[in-house]
Scaffold this motif. Structure first.
Motif, short mmCIF file in Angstrom:
data_model
loop_
_atom_site.label_atom_id
_atom_site.label_comp_id
_atom_site.label_asym_id
_atom_site.label_seq_id
_atom_site.Cartn_x
_atom_site.Cartn_y
_atom_site.Cartn_z
N ALA A 1 18.84 -30.95 -0.45
CA ALA A 1 17.48 -30.43 -0.60
C ALA A 1 16.49 -31.27 0.17
N HIS A 2 16.65 -32.60 0.15
CA HIS A 2 15.72 -33.48 0.86
C HIS A 2 15.90 -33.40 2.37
N PHE A 3 17.14 -33.26 2.83
CA PHE A 3 17.37 -33.08 4.27
C PHE A 3 16.79 -31.76 4.75
N ALA A 4 16.92 -30.73 3.95
CA ALA A 4 16.53 -29.38 4.38
C ALA A 4 15.03 -29.14 4.28
N GLY A 5 14.36 -29.77 3.31
CA GLY A 5 12.95 -29.44 3.11
C GLY A 5 12.05 -30.59 2.77
N ASP B 1 7.96 -21.98 6.54
CA ASP B 1 8.58 -22.71 5.44
C ASP B 1 9.92 -23.29 5.87
N ALA B 2 10.13 -24.57 5.56
CA ALA B 2 11.37 -25.24 5.95
C ALA B 2 12.48 -25.05 4.94
N GLU B 3 12.16 -24.54 3.77
CA GLU B 3 13.17 -24.45 2.73
C GLU B 3 14.30 -23.50 3.16
N THR B 4 15.44 -24.09 3.45
CA THR B 4 16.60 -23.30 3.80
C THR B 4 17.09 -22.58 2.54
N LEU C 1 21.43 -29.99 8.18
CA LEU C 1 20.18 -29.54 7.56
C LEU C 1 18.96 -30.28 8.09
N LEU C 2 19.17 -31.40 8.79
CA LEU C 2 18.05 -32.19 9.32
C LEU C 2 17.45 -31.53 10.55
N PRO C 3 16.17 -31.78 10.83
CA PRO C 3 15.58 -31.26 12.07
C PRO C 3 16.36 -31.75 13.28
N ARG D 1 10.50 -32.80 7.99
CA ARG D 1 11.50 -32.08 7.18
C ARG D 1 10.85 -30.95 6.39
N TRP D 2 9.55 -31.03 6.14
CA TRP D 2 8.85 -29.91 5.49
C TRP D 2 8.93 -28.66 6.36
N MET D 3 8.94 -28.89 7.67
CA MET D 3 8.87 -27.78 8.63
C MET D 3 10.27 -27.35 9.06
#
Length: 562
Positions: A150-154, A170-173, A197-199, A316-318
């Motif tokens: 979750a932290h890596f993705a968003g 929204d960055a939430e995968t 999941l990271l940018p 990571r938000w994006m």
């Protein structure tokens, strides 16, 4: 990357896993336990934990569980029993290594149970584990995987908590957790799937590399506090403080090439070092080491690292991807970047909102360009600025080339309006400024639809672009050279040359040009950016960094995701 099991190779090599028996059962067998009893007791203890997660405040072995709802969904009975998911040492190795090295992403491995996981693993490999230990180990592994994913993705922090207006893509995968967890384990792709999941863009990667660089500087002792007995230092001077100036700049920027053997001389290579430092800290690059430069040089190393970590989380938000062609405005740097495949084609100065009327962070797309634009006064400015001015003098409208319009855009005589009314049901008219040299939009407006009444436009007050700090607007974005930007946006509309744009502006008639290929636009808030091996720092103009940094250092909140 060193394996977690490098010290246990002989023992692990002897473990052969039957398909129906979990690793944890095998490890417990090494301690002399009966497998049937182990499976039943494991299932009973697991069920007790899953049922009581919602009311559990102490956590597991003093570890808070952050994903109780998802965990309850992930563990399902097989042949009537709840079984461990982490039955493969390779998967455990991959997860614990990914957790251990999460600090490279500006995250804290302790948020993912690293100490307890390593302790329990050592306990089981030593044959000293109890069945309850194996249950807790499995749950904490799964919880660590979910939390890290979750932290890596968003991002770890909640973007909407730290920015008053957030509306970027929204960055939430959207992750279907049962499939994501099980496929990662079955295919032994725990580390690969998490890192995916990271940018992946250079903005994030460069900043992450810079965090590693600054961590290395800290491990070597950082830099000394700098001061001088003089008011300032500049090229051509010779002084005993200059060697310490060289040392401070070299600690962060590296040693310059060439230069005088006289280390007390402020020579040209040192001048270039100072100018680079000034540019990196958004200071005038005049090469003079004055009070502002010294203050910047004495910002503690770990404060700068906090800023990098806050910005890594913002990225990571994006979304992890970046459109091939995008327009990006960074509020703190007061710059607009025209990007092609992640690389800047050019940049332009911009003016953004004041502290009282900040420019929001949002994403949109530029669909058309308006030449000789009208300006419709947005509601906030209407109530706070325009109506009070009209109430003082109705002639204000004519002096500003403004008209009063009804909802159907027919012209209303200003003298027919009771301007001293409270307008309890809302102002029933539209105030529009006509095209002309004093129009607040200038000669060009770039339309990017959004709910905040924010536009990107030219300005008649172009002298304001010489200022270093440009928080001067009521929230809209004023662009230094909108014609150049319009030409770039119309690159695929060959009939719209720079010459034709200038001719149409000279005509003075309002004209809307549709862009054949819509260009995405993002208004972002980034206070540290890495390029050319250096970090460029921008003022935290709306004071957002501190709250993000404090949240990054705090325990993650429980997830209510299902």
């Amino acid at each position: 990357m060193q394996s977690l099991f490098s010290g246990n190779t002989e023992r692990v090599a002897r473990i052969v896993l039957p398909t129906a028996v979990t690793l944890l059962t095998v490890l417990l067998l090494l301690a002399g336990c009966n497998p049937g009893r182990v499976s039943r007791e494991f299932s009973e203890i697991m069920e007790g934990y899953l049922v009581n997660f919602e009311d559990d405040t102490d956590g597991l072995y003093e570890n808070a569980v952050f994903n109780p709802v998802i965990l309850a969904r992930l563990y399902v009975r097989e042949e009537g029993l709840l079984r461990a998911k982490w039955d493969n040492l390779e998967n455990i190795d991959q997860l614990i290594n990914t957790v251990r090295y999460s600090y490279r992403e500006g995250l804290n491995p302790e948020d993912y149970h690293i100490d307890t996981l390593e302790y329990l693993l050592d306990t089981m490999l030593a044959g000293e584990a109890k069945i309850a230990d194996s249950v807790v180990f499995d749950i904490l592994l799964t919880d660590a995987f979910l939390t890290l994913a979750a932290h890596f993705a968003g991002g770890k922090t909640d973007r909407r908590e730290f920015l008053p207006v957030w509306n970027v893509r929204d960055a939430e995968t959207v992750i279907y957790w049962p499939h994501f967890v099980d496929s990662s384990l079955i295919n032994m792709q725990v580390e690969e799937n998490l890192l995916s999941l990271l940018p992946a863009h250079n903005e994030y990667r460069n900043l992450r590399s810079s965090l590693e660089k600054y961590r290395g500087i800290g491990e070597e002792g950082g830099w000394d506090h700098f001061s001088t007995s003089l008011d300032s230092l500049e090229k051509g001077m010779r002084h005993p403080d200059i060697p310490r100036l060289r040392s401070r700049l070299a600690a962060e920027q590296g040693d310059p090439a060439g230069g005088s053997m006289d280390k007390e001389l402020f020579d040209r290579p040192l001048l270039e070092q100072v100018e680079l430092f000034q540019r990196r800290h958004s200071l005038p690059d005049d090469g003079i080491v004055d009070e502002k430069v010294i203050v910047a040089m004495n910002i503690p190393l770990y404060d700068l690292m906090d800023v990098i970590e806050a910005n890594l989380d913002r990225w990571r938000w994006m979304p992890a991807d970046m459109p091939e062609r995008i327009l990006r405005v960074n509020i703190p740097s007061f710059e607009l970047y025209a990007l092609e495949k992640g690389n800047p084609e050019f940049s332009l100065k911009v003016i953004v909102g004041t502290d009282e009327r900040p420019t929001p962070v949002f994403a949109s797309a530029i669909k058309w360009i308006e030449l000789n634009p009208y300006w419709i006064v947005p509601p906030g400015m209407l109530e706070d600025d325009i109506l009070p001015a009209i109430r003082q003098d109705v002639g204000y409208l004519e002096s500003r080339n403004m008209k009063v319009l009804s909802e159907d855009f027919s012209v209303v005589d200003p003298d027919s309006v009771d301007w001293h009314s409270d307008f309890d049901n809302g102002f029933p008219y539209i105030i529009r400024q006509e095209p002309g040299p004093y129009n607040q939009m200038g000669n060009i407006k770039l339309e990017l639809p959004n709910p905040y009444y924010v536009t990107m436009h030219d300005t008649p007050d172009r002298h304001l672009f010489i200022r270093d700090k440009r928080t001067l607007s009521s929230g809209c974005i004023r662009v230094e050279d909108p014609l150049r930007l319009a030409e770039w946006l119309l690159e695929h509309d060959k009939e719209w040359t720079m010459e034709r744009l200038e001719e149409e502006i000279e005509e003075g008639e309002n004209l809307i040009i549709d862009i054949s290929r819509t260009v995405p636009a993002e208004i972002v808030y980034i206070t540290a950016r890495a390029a050319d091996g250096h970090v460029y720092w921008y003022d935290d103009v709306y004071s957002f960094d501190g709250a993000v940094s404090r949240a990054l250092k705090s325990e993650p909140p429980r997830s209510d995701s299902k």
